[in-house]
Enzyme design. Structure first.
Site, PDB file in Angstrom:
ATOM      1  N   HIS A 187       0.850  -1.192   0.000  1.00 52.17           N
ATOM      2  CA  HIS A 187       0.000   0.000   0.000  1.00 52.17           C
ATOM      3  C   HIS A 187       0.883   1.238   0.000  1.00 52.17           C
ATOM      4  CE1 HIS A 187       0.894  -0.569   4.263  1.00 52.17           C
ATOM      5  NE2 HIS A 187       0.424   0.635   4.545  1.00 52.17           N
TER       6      HIS A 187
ATOM      7  N   HIS B 283       1.304   3.918   2.071  1.00 56.27           N
ATOM      8  CA  HIS B 283       1.859   4.649   3.199  1.00 56.27           C
ATOM      9  C   HIS B 283       3.378   4.601   3.067  1.00 56.27           C
ATOM     10  CE1 HIS B 283      -2.000   4.359   5.827  1.00 56.27           C
ATOM     11  NE2 HIS B 283      -1.953   5.483   5.138  1.00 56.27           N
TER      12      HIS B 283
ATOM     13  N   ASP C 108       5.997   4.263   4.780  1.00 56.63           N
ATOM     14  CA  ASP C 108       6.891   3.276   5.392  1.00 56.63           C
ATOM     15  C   ASP C 108       6.867   1.939   4.665  1.00 56.63           C
ATOM     16  OD1 ASP C 108       4.224   3.131   6.366  1.00 56.63           O
ATOM     17  OD2 ASP C 108       4.838   1.935   8.080  1.00 56.63           O
ATOM     18  N   HIS C 109       6.182   1.898   3.510  1.00 59.86           N
ATOM     19  CA  HIS C 109       6.149   0.673   2.717  1.00 59.86           C
ATOM     20  C   HIS C 109       6.649   0.867   1.284  1.00 59.86           C
ATOM     21  CE1 HIS C 109       3.890  -1.858   5.643  1.00 59.86           C
ATOM     22  NE2 HIS C 109       3.580  -0.651   6.105  1.00 59.86           N
TER      23      HIS C 109
ATOM     24  N   HIS D 239      -7.334  -1.646   5.805  1.00 60.63           N
ATOM     25  CA  HIS D 239      -6.512  -0.572   6.352  1.00 60.63           C
ATOM     26  C   HIS D 239      -7.167   0.759   5.983  1.00 60.63           C
ATOM     27  CE1 HIS D 239      -3.044   1.003   8.265  1.00 60.63           C
ATOM     28  NE2 HIS D 239      -2.383   1.371   7.182  1.00 60.63           N
TER      29      HIS D 239
ATOM     30  N   ASP E 106      -0.330  -4.096   6.829  1.00 61.43           N
ATOM     31  CA  ASP E 106      -1.150  -3.293   7.739  1.00 61.43           C
ATOM     32  C   ASP E 106      -2.638  -3.613   7.575  1.00 61.43           C
ATOM     33  OD1 ASP E 106       1.391  -2.290   7.658  1.00 61.43           O
ATOM     34  OD2 ASP E 106       0.783  -0.195   7.758  1.00 61.43           O
TER      35      ASP E 106
ATOM     36  N   HIS F  19       6.289  -4.901  12.077  1.00 57.78           N
ATOM     37  CA  HIS F  19       5.653  -3.592  11.943  1.00 57.78           C
ATOM     38  C   HIS F  19       5.403  -2.981  13.323  1.00 57.78           C
ATOM     39  CE1 HIS F  19       2.680  -0.526  10.537  1.00 57.78           C
ATOM     40  NE2 HIS F  19       3.454  -0.555   9.459  1.00 57.78           N
TER      41      HIS F  19
END
Length: 305
Positions: free
Chosen positions: A62, A64, A66-67, A142, A212, A270
């Protein structure tokens, strides 16, 4: 067939000392598959001796940061290092626009083709099917469209009982047919059934990567009986209210997912940056599902030899 996963990052949202945001690399029959690509992923590859040039498939769960924020840097480095072979990126559709914009304003034209394959969180679908593995998306819940990924090893050919083949003097060129399940007819007309000459291969192994997500049972059937289950565990259960607001899972809930889906082994990751040590998260998950380990950076988990 080698089937293993190495953890490159296990933090959520922001990097902290000793923990980078999410990234993992799978080695499947000596082919490398990158799963998520947070900032700092290239440094982690160097640290843990992962050759980026061997990666042909990248999966982004996805959008966000941090990915995926490490992706454009990785693509650029591959370009600067002379890559020519094609790369496939499986991701939400808007990521192509993001990458195109970054390359446009840096006036970079990659010297190799990148094929974007768009994922959907509306339904599960097969997005990759090659000689070694089948990959399905896992629709998750999410705050923005998110999928996990289910890596399913393909059924291997039958194993030969070599002593029996040598005893019967079966020609080597016939071995492939035996592996595929055919019987053998000797020159004198005798028929030898395949199950007297071969044994069945091991059951295919699976790796379920659950990024997530809010705790929900909607994906339980799809990941049932995973050989190895990775599940996000952002918070301890005393922060369940926060997990609900942010659409994340607690360590206790991750243990419940593993228990209810009959996973053979669970790894959790995570982790929120608020946790400087991870023992409480591990203990909480193990209170429900004892065969749990932490997604510690640099650790490799063997799924199949």
């Amino acid at each position: 067939m080698k089937f293993e996963v190495t953890i490159l990052g296990s933090s959520s949202a922001t990097p902290i000392f000793n923990r980078n945001p999410t990234a993992q690399v799978l080695n499947i029959n000596e082919k490398l598959y990158l799963v998520d690509c947070a900032e700092g992923t290239q440094q982690q590859m160097l640290r843990f001796d992962v050759r980026a040039s061997r990666i042909d498939y990248i999966f982004i769960s996805h959008l966000h940061g941090d990915h995926y924020l490490g992706l454009v840097g990785l693509l650029s480095s591959l370009h600067l290092n002379g890559r020519k072979k094609a790369l496939k990126v499986f991701c939400p559709a808007p990521l192509k626009e993001i990458i195109d914009l970054q390359l446009k304003y840096s006036e970079t034209t990659l010297h190799y083709p990148v094929e974007f394959v768009f994922t959907s969180d509306e339904k599960r679908e097969v997005i990759l099917d090659n000689q070694d593995i089948i990959v399905e998306t896992i629709p998750l819940d999410h705050r923005i469209p998110t999928t996990g990924f289910l890596f399913k090893q393909k059924k291997r050919l039958r194993k030969l009982i070599k002593e029996k083949l040598e005893e019967l003097e079966i020609p080597v060129p016939y071995y492939t047919a035996l592996k595929k399940g055919r019987d053998y007819e000797a020159p004198d007309g005798t028929i030898y059934k395949n199950d007297t000459l071969t044994i069945d291969s091991d059951e295919p192994k699976t790796y379920a990567y659950c990024s997530d997500t809010l705790y929900t049972e909607k994906y339980f059937e799809q990941i049932n009986s995973a050989t190895l289950l990775y599940h996000e565990s952002t918070f301890l259960n005393d922060m369940l209210d926060r997990a609900l607001i942010t659409h994340h899972t607690t360590a206790l809930q991750a243990g419940e997912v593993a228990l209810k889906t009959n996973a053979a082994k669970l790894i959790i990751g995570h982790f929120s940056a608020r946790y400087k040590t991870l023992n409480e998260l591990l203990d909480e998950a193990r209170s429900v599902f004892p065969n749990t380990e932490l997604a510690v950076e640099g650790k490799t988990f063997v799924i199949s030899e």
